[in-house]
Every structure is written in C-alpha cells, then in structure tokens.
Motif scaffolding. Structure first.
Motif, mmCIF file in Angstrom:
data_model
loop_
_atom_site.group_PDB
_atom_site.id
_atom_site.type_symbol
_atom_site.label_atom_id
_atom_site.label_comp_id
_atom_site.label_asym_id
_atom_site.label_seq_id
_atom_site.Cartn_x
_atom_site.Cartn_y
_atom_site.Cartn_z
ATOM 1 N N ASP A 91 8.788 3.894 -8.681
ATOM 2 C CA ASP A 91 10.122 3.620 -8.168
ATOM 3 C C ASP A 91 10.202 4.027 -6.700
ATOM 4 N N PRO A 92 10.476 3.081 -5.798
ATOM 5 C CA PRO A 92 10.449 3.426 -4.369
ATOM 6 C C PRO A 92 11.548 4.394 -3.953
ATOM 7 N N LEU A 93 12.702 4.356 -4.602
ATOM 8 C CA LEU A 93 13.784 5.259 -4.223
ATOM 9 C C LEU A 93 13.394 6.712 -4.475
ATOM 10 N N GLU B 214 10.218 22.756 -7.504
ATOM 11 C CA GLU B 214 10.564 22.051 -8.735
ATOM 12 C C GLU B 214 11.400 20.804 -8.477
ATOM 13 N N THR B 215 12.126 20.769 -7.367
ATOM 14 C CA THR B 215 12.837 19.539 -7.004
ATOM 15 C C THR B 215 11.849 18.425 -6.674
ATOM 16 N N VAL B 216 10.828 18.743 -5.873
ATOM 17 C CA VAL B 216 9.816 17.733 -5.550
ATOM 18 C C VAL B 216 9.074 17.296 -6.809
ATOM 19 N N ARG B 217 8.753 18.248 -7.680
ATOM 20 C CA ARG B 217 8.051 17.896 -8.920
ATOM 21 C C ARG B 217 8.915 16.969 -9.786
ATOM 22 N N ALA B 218 10.189 17.298 -9.934
ATOM 23 C CA ALA B 218 11.068 16.479 -10.768
ATOM 24 C C ALA B 218 11.213 15.066 -10.206
ATOM 25 N N LEU B 219 11.353 14.957 -8.891
ATOM 26 C CA LEU B 219 11.478 13.635 -8.270
ATOM 27 C C LEU B 219 10.191 12.835 -8.412
ATOM 28 N N THR B 220 9.040 13.510 -8.319
ATOM 29 C CA THR B 220 7.756 12.824 -8.495
ATOM 30 C C THR B 220 7.640 12.264 -9.908
ATOM 31 N N GLU B 221 7.977 13.081 -10.890
ATOM 32 C CA GLU B 221 7.922 12.609 -12.274
ATOM 33 C C GLU B 221 8.916 11.472 -12.500
ATOM 34 N N MET B 222 10.099 11.579 -11.906
ATOM 35 C CA MET B 222 11.090 10.517 -12.051
ATOM 36 C C MET B 222 10.606 9.214 -11.420
ATOM 37 N N ALA B 223 9.873 9.304 -10.318
ATOM 38 C CA ALA B 223 9.335 8.090 -9.690
ATOM 39 C C ALA B 223 8.395 7.354 -10.639
ATOM 40 N N ALA C 241 10.591 6.815 8.405
ATOM 41 C CA ALA C 241 10.158 5.725 7.524
ATOM 42 C C ALA C 241 10.643 5.962 6.102
ATOM 43 N N GLU C 242 10.611 7.210 5.660
ATOM 44 C CA GLU C 242 11.077 7.526 4.305
ATOM 45 C C GLU C 242 12.583 7.290 4.186
ATOM 46 N N LYS C 243 13.335 7.660 5.214
ATOM 47 C CA LYS C 243 14.781 7.432 5.200
ATOM 48 C C LYS C 243 15.090 5.935 5.148
ATOM 49 N N MET C 244 14.330 5.145 5.890
ATOM 50 C CA MET C 244 14.542 3.699 5.862
ATOM 51 C C MET C 244 14.295 3.140 4.465
ATOM 52 N N GLN C 245 13.229 3.612 3.815
ATOM 53 C CA GLN C 245 12.921 3.116 2.474
ATOM 54 C C GLN C 245 13.968 3.567 1.460
ATOM 55 N N ILE C 246 14.477 4.781 1.610
ATOM 56 C CA ILE C 246 15.538 5.257 0.712
ATOM 57 C C ILE C 246 16.767 4.355 0.837
ATOM 58 N N TYR C 247 17.135 4.042 2.065
ATOM 59 C CA TYR C 247 18.313 3.193 2.301
ATOM 60 C C TYR C 247 18.097 1.793 1.715
ATOM 61 N N ARG C 248 16.900 1.252 1.917
ATOM 62 C CA ARG C 248 16.612 -0.096 1.422
ATOM 63 C C ARG C 248 16.546 -0.142 -0.099
ATOM 64 N N ALA C 249 15.994 0.932 -0.699
ATOM 65 C CA ALA C 249 15.759 0.918 -2.144
ATOM 66 C C ALA C 249 17.019 1.204 -2.952
ATOM 67 N N PHE D 143 0.834 -1.207 0.000
ATOM 68 C CA PHE D 143 0.000 0.000 0.000
ATOM 69 C C PHE D 143 0.866 1.253 0.000
ATOM 70 N N VAL D 144 1.885 1.263 0.834
ATOM 71 C CA VAL D 144 2.734 2.448 0.982
ATOM 72 C C VAL D 144 3.415 2.790 -0.338
ATOM 73 N N GLU D 145 3.829 1.791 -1.095
ATOM 74 C CA GLU D 145 4.510 2.049 -2.363
ATOM 75 C C GLU D 145 3.658 2.885 -3.304
ATOM 76 N N PHE D 146 2.362 2.640 -3.318
ATOM 77 C CA PHE D 146 1.463 3.434 -4.162
ATOM 78 C C PHE D 146 1.058 4.734 -3.475
ATOM 79 N N HIS D 147 0.829 4.665 -2.161
ATOM 80 C CA HIS D 147 0.242 5.830 -1.503
ATOM 81 C C HIS D 147 1.235 6.978 -1.352
ATOM 82 N N ARG D 148 2.524 6.679 -1.198
ATOM 83 C CA ARG D 148 3.486 7.790 -1.133
ATOM 84 C C ARG D 148 3.606 8.484 -2.489
ATOM 85 N N PHE D 149 3.427 7.749 -3.566
ATOM 86 C CA PHE D 149 3.408 8.383 -4.886
ATOM 87 C C PHE D 149 2.184 9.282 -5.021
#
Length: 471
Positions: free
Chosen positions: A353-355, A329-338, A446-454, A279-285
């Motif tokens: 993309d979870p990262l 624009e950084t958040v927008r670019a990262l969202t599009e990249m995801a 939680a986001e930092k943990m997912q960044i490290y894992r991904a 669920f989190v993978e979709f909901h954070r997007f």
C-alpha cells in the motif's frame, strides 16, 4: 543452478570488473580490506539459504518445477507474501548489525516493478532476465539516480549530455549508452546492474528514457567506490562497522553496449515515470522493513546504557526511552499495515500500500535525528571522549580503565556498549545512517508527495459535507 554458497558468491566477484577506490585501481575486491568487509557482509544473503535456522524464511520453491531459489526472488502474489518478504529483510538486516545487505533485495524490487508495469516484448525480456537472476542466484544492484547536473534543467537541456544516462546509438543487435549514475549501492560487489530512469520525462528527453541490465564486468563500465569508516577495523572501538559495511559507487557508462534482450525501455519517455515509480513502490517497503532492526537497536541500547549508568529509574530517562519505543513501534505498525493493505494489480503482482508505506518512511525519516539525540542523552559524553581499541589492548592502560570506568556494570561491558552506541550514532557509520534516513529511497519531500497522491479524500470530504449540512 539453485542456491549459491557464500564462498561461491565471493569467488564470482573476481571477474575483471573495473573498480576504483581511494584513487587506486582495484583488481581484486577480495584483497582490498575495506571492500572485503562489504563483501563478507553481503555474503549473509547467501549464508542464510544454507542455515537451518533461517531456511523457512530464506528459501522458496518454484511452483512449476519444485526447484529451490532465494526467497528474495519470490514474486509477491498476496499480502502474506509481502509480509514474508518484510520478515526476511528484517531478519537478515538484524544479522547484519542494522545494515541491510541489499545484494538481492534491491534488484528484486526493480524486477518486480518492471514485471508489474511492462507489457508485450519488453515484459518478455524482463521476465527472461528475472528468471536468469533467480535461477543463477545473482546479486543485482540498481542504478537509478543520475548525477543530474543543474537540477533546474531537464536532461536534454544540460550543458553536458552525459549528466544523465542516455542512448547514443541503436544497432540491430542492441544499444550503446553513455553517462553516469550516483549513489549506486552494492554495485561494486554485485553481479549485475539494472538501470532505471530517475524521473518522469517529456518528448525532448527521449534519449534519456532508457532501462536495461548489464553485468558489472561489461567493457566501458567503471565503478568509483566510496565507503564509510575506511580502515576502521578495530572490533572494540567499532563493534558494528568493523564487520558490516555497504559500498556506494559513481557508476560511469562510457559507450557501453547492451544487447536488445537486456533492454526494457528505449527512447520511450512515456514510460520513464511509470517504471521509476514502480520500483519505488517496492523499494520503499524494503526500506522500512530494513529500518526495523536499527530502531530496535536504538531502543535497546538506550535502555541498557541507562541501566549500566545507574539512571534507568530517573523520570526523564524513562520518558526518553518511552519516546523511542513509540517511534520504533509506530514505524513497525505502519510497515506491517503497508503489507496488510497490499493490492494485487497488473500481472497478479501484489504491491505494498503506497499510503502506509510512505507514512512509515516519512515517520522514520522525520523523527530519526531526534531519536539519536534521545539515545545520546541517555548515554553520556563517553560516546566521544572514551578510550579506543589500542588503549583497551594495552594491559597497563586497561587496568586504569577498568578502575575508573566501572559504574553499575563492569567497565568492559559499559565501554563496549558505549562504543556500539557511538558506532550507531556518532561516528562514520552513524553519519551514514543519518544521511540515509533523509535521502535514501527518496527524499522526505518525495514521500510527502506520494502520501498526498495516495490518500483518497472522498470519504473524509463526504463526511465534512455531512457535518456542514451540505448534502
């Protein structure tokens, strides 16, 4: 049934659901002014399907039957599908004054996650339920966060077993559940609630490893509603929050019966973490997609109020607006990249993309409060010392305000913009946004943990070895 209208959505909420608000039982959500604002806001998700301006992003067709349904329920099969979903969420949140509607967004996130990770009979149940929600154009909440009690203890070790939702009985026709979830967004004005585990669990927590769906009017289900900005309905003083509101609930299950066809996980602790993360993978997007109008609003209001105040050319103001642009624009670019980096996984469902999804959410969350300071610095103290709606409505007082609050722009334009900024950054609505930035869709940790894992370090480590001559 196709696409419901906004009026059909409103009428469908008169179903006898058990709601409590400000110490009172509410028998008709449409007759409670604070709650009606939230219902009308959520109705945007139904209005856009009938608006020619938005049908191209809001309506999808079933590939097999050709029947139309809400695009929120279009299962993503590619990066292009995820980017289209992101545009839909951003569009409707923009129409909603920076507040996401969420009544179809969050439920479809949960359904996509369940359909991706479940197999066999459990997946067949989830698929049938998905088709039910899609075909009846339902609004669906998600109850994931248990009240938890003593967070140093696992579910089974709590002094009160009801601090996590758990199974108390299995019957031939279904299960009986008890407990409570909190932070359940939009449940008071949804048709259905999907319950998900809040965490990974061990064998001793088997009773708590449960996922199911239930109608909001189910006997034994009670919703205790909270809402920011209660009774703030003056459109001059509260230009956004008087029209756009989201409800949260403490969601209490008191021996609620759930038939087997609506049960997706039951006493299977090995699935708890898998279903939760899916669920989190979709909901954070979804989250970073709906944050984009808010970031645009911060940039736009800061630049506009600086112009109205006559300080737009000051070097320190340009610096502040530039910092806001970089942030947005950084958040927008990262969202599009995801979306662009999406991977098609189990059952041909595309996953953001979870990262980069978590990078976008982390960037938004960790820089949000600093961005508020920048906007407030560009605006001035009238954010909290300016006149209210009753002052502006009085002709005698208004004449004084028009004389003394005029700057490079007329007093009315300036005060309306200042009230908009105050609504966004300094009042109840702004406080709600500020807490959401830190805690909604998972904490910063939680986001930092997912960044490290991904993150896959193989390339970087190989290059480090090359530079050090360790090959």
């Amino acid at each position: 049934m196709g696409l419901s209208t906004a009026d059909e959505y409103r009428a469908s909420l008169r179903d006898g659901r058990t709601l409590w608000y400000r110490g009172r039982r509410v028998t008709d959500i449409l007759k409670e002014p604070d709650l009606r604002v939230a219902v009308d806001h959520a109705a945007l998700d139904y209005e856009i399907g009938h608006d020619p301006l938005y049908r191209d992003v809001a309506v999808a067709k079933d590939a097999d039957t050709g029947c139309e349904h809400s695009a929120y329920y279009a299962i993503p099969r590619s990066a292009e599908d995820l980017l289209a979903r992101s545009r839909l969420i951003e569009t409707v949140t923009g129409l909603g004054g920076t507040m996401v509607t969420l009544v179809k967004e969050i439920g479809s996130d949960a359904l996509f996650g369940l359909l991706r990770v479940l197999d066999g009979e459990a997946r067949a149940r989830a698929l049938a339920y998905y088709e039910h929600c899609r075909d009846h154009d339902l609004s669906v909440a998600v109850a994931q966060t248990d009240v938890k009690g003593d967070r140093s203890l696992p579910p089974h070790a709590q002094a009160d077993p009801d601090l996590y939702v758990h199974v108390v009985d299995e019957r031939p026709d279904g299960i009986v559940v008890r407990g409570a979830k909190c932070h359940t967004s939009i449940s008071a004005n949804a048709h259905e609630i999907i319950v998900l585990p809040t965490r990974a669990m061990g064998p001793d927590d088997a009773d708590y490893a449960v996922s199911f769906a239930t109608p909001v009017d189910t006997p034994g289900l009670s919703l205790y509603v909270s809402a920011y900005g209660a009774r703030d309905h003056d459109a001059f003083e509260f230009p956004i929050s008087s029209k756009h509101k989201m409800l949260e609930t403490l969601t209490v299950f008191d021996d609620v019966f759930v038939p087997w066809e609506r049960v997706f996980v039951c006493r299977q602790p090995e699935l708890a973490g898998i279903v939760s993360n899916a669920f989190v993978e979709f909901h954070r997007f979804t989250a970073v997609s709906y944050k984009l109008p808010l970031l645009d609003a911060l940039v736009g209001t800061a630049a506009l109020i600086a112009e109205m105040n006559g300080v737009a050319r000051a070097g320190h103001i340009r610096e502040k607006v530039t910092q806001l642009i970089v942030y947005a624009e950084t958040v927008r670019a990262l969202t599009e990249m995801a979306g662009l980096r999406a991977q098609v996984g189990e059952h041909d469902i595309a996953v953001p993309d979870p990262l980069t999804t978590n990078l976008a959410k982390y960037t938004f969350a960790t820089r949000y409060h600093a961005a508020l300071e920048l906007v407030q610095d560009c605006s001035g103290g009238l954010l909290v010392t300016g006149p209210g709606g009753a002052d502006w409505a009085n002709d005698e007082v208004r004449a004084v305000l028009e004389k003394f609050y005029r700057a490079k722009a007329p007093a009315e334009d300036r005060l309306r913009l200042l009230n908009t900024i105050s609504d966004l950054t300094a009042r109840d609505f702004g406080g709600y946004h500020a807490v959401l930035a830190v805690h909604a869709e998972g904490s910063i940790e939680a986001e930092k943990m997912q960044i490290y894992r991904a993150y896959e370090p193989g390339r970087a480590i190989a290059y480090a070895k090359q530079l050090a001559g360790l090959d």
